[in-house]
Design an enzyme around this catalytic site. Sequence first.
Site, PDB file in Angstrom:
ATOM      1  N   THR A 216       0.798  -1.224   0.000  1.00  0.00           N
ATOM      2  CA  THR A 216       0.000   0.000   0.000  1.00  0.00           C
ATOM      3  C   THR A 216       0.835   1.282   0.000  1.00  0.00           C
ATOM      4  O   THR A 216       0.296   2.373   0.192  1.00  0.00           O
ATOM      5  CB  THR A 216      -0.927   0.018   1.221  1.00  0.00           C
ATOM      6  OG1 THR A 216      -0.125  -0.056   2.424  1.00  0.00           O
ATOM      7  CG2 THR A 216      -1.879  -1.168   1.207  1.00  0.00           C
ATOM      8  N   GLU A 217       2.128   1.174  -0.258  1.00  0.00           N
ATOM      9  CA  GLU A 217       3.022   2.326  -0.114  1.00  0.00           C
ATOM     10  C   GLU A 217       2.632   3.530  -0.969  1.00  0.00           C
ATOM     11  O   GLU A 217       2.807   4.683  -0.551  1.00  0.00           O
ATOM     12  CB  GLU A 217       4.456   1.906  -0.426  1.00  0.00           C
ATOM     13  CG  GLU A 217       5.116   1.049   0.639  1.00  0.00           C
ATOM     14  CD  GLU A 217       4.786  -0.440   0.525  1.00  0.00           C
ATOM     15  OE1 GLU A 217       5.411  -1.247   1.236  1.00  0.00           O
ATOM     16  OE2 GLU A 217       3.897  -0.809  -0.288  1.00  0.00           O
ATOM     17  N   VAL A 218       2.101   3.285  -2.185  1.00  0.00           N
ATOM     18  CA  VAL A 218       1.761   4.424  -3.051  1.00  0.00           C
ATOM     19  C   VAL A 218       0.675   5.309  -2.445  1.00  0.00           C
ATOM     20  O   VAL A 218       0.575   6.494  -2.770  1.00  0.00           O
ATOM     21  CB  VAL A 218       1.328   3.968  -4.468  1.00  0.00           C
ATOM     22  CG1 VAL A 218       2.522   3.468  -5.254  1.00  0.00           C
ATOM     23  CG2 VAL A 218       0.207   2.938  -4.401  1.00  0.00           C
TER      24      VAL A 218
ATOM     25  N   LEU B  73       0.741   6.387   0.389  1.00  0.00           N
ATOM     26  CA  LEU B  73       1.474   7.333   1.238  1.00  0.00           C
ATOM     27  C   LEU B  73       2.408   8.209   0.416  1.00  0.00           C
ATOM     28  O   LEU B  73       3.211   8.955   0.978  1.00  0.00           O
ATOM     29  CB  LEU B  73       2.293   6.582   2.289  1.00  0.00           C
ATOM     30  CG  LEU B  73       1.557   5.581   3.175  1.00  0.00           C
ATOM     31  CD1 LEU B  73       2.515   4.957   4.167  1.00  0.00           C
ATOM     32  CD2 LEU B  73       0.401   6.247   3.891  1.00  0.00           C
TER      33      LEU B  73
ATOM     34  N   LEU C 166       4.728   6.884  -1.474  1.00  0.00           N
ATOM     35  CA  LEU C 166       5.990   6.153  -1.407  1.00  0.00           C
ATOM     36  C   LEU C 166       5.930   4.949  -2.350  1.00  0.00           C
ATOM     37  O   LEU C 166       4.966   4.764  -3.079  1.00  0.00           O
ATOM     38  CB  LEU C 166       6.255   5.693   0.033  1.00  0.00           C
ATOM     39  CG  LEU C 166       6.255   6.789   1.101  1.00  0.00           C
ATOM     40  CD1 LEU C 166       6.392   6.183   2.487  1.00  0.00           C
ATOM     41  CD2 LEU C 166       7.377   7.790   0.843  1.00  0.00           C
TER      42      LEU C 166
END
Length: 264
Positions: free
Chosen positions: A134-136, A138, A140
């Site tokens: 799920t980084e995108v 954030l 990231l």
Amino acid sequence: MASSIQIADHGGVRRIALNRPQVHNAFDDGLIAELTEALTLAGAESTVRAVVLTGEGASFSAGADLNWMRGMASASEAENREDSLRLATLMRTLQYLPKPTIARVNGAAYGGGVGLVACCDIAIGVDSARFGLTEVKLGLVPAVISPYVIHAIGLRQARRLFVTGELFDAATALQIGLLHRCVPADQLDNAVDAALALLAKAGPVAQAEAKQLALRMAGADAAQAEAIDRDNAALIARLRVSSEGQEGLSAFLAKRAAAWCATD
């Protein structure tokens, strides 16, 4: 101070459990350091034939700890790079461990937790587990775990999951290759024991060589991994201190929508 991991040996099997159930076994500096050391020791001990990695409580690992993320948000780019290199070292240690490894996925795995699953030779999970990169969301990217996740699930699946940040279930994890087996919770230990029984029949030297052979033939050469990790650590460090990364982290910690999210 309580240990972030639990270690138990039985019949040549070393069981290493992430032991922060109150935060769903999320990563912080202490857990990363302890787990890296424990894996290094397991790889060096002749009495250890296999390693089982699991989590205490309801989750396998929820990824980054909230307090750790707060530290990321306020740290310099250089500090973020060093922080990312420590996580990269953990993943590389697990990926190239000279012993067979089994991920006993007892519950949800997100972010770095997915990285741990991808780095293990065998991954067996409960059918209720949920996963996510799920980084995108954030602002990231899943930088330091990316080589291992891509090798586990393939480029096509990784491209989709990296850019959507969507959550997916255990059946999907099985379909794309992140899990090798998906079983009801009450069958998890039996499934892990069955895999361990197969491993026990093979020569330990041959197993170590076979593992490195497979990685080498797939282009996952250990000699190149450290350089790749340095590049990826620099990437995530740059993104964490960028305006988008700062907004994403701030929004997450404040439990609000990020500025780029569409509104009705």
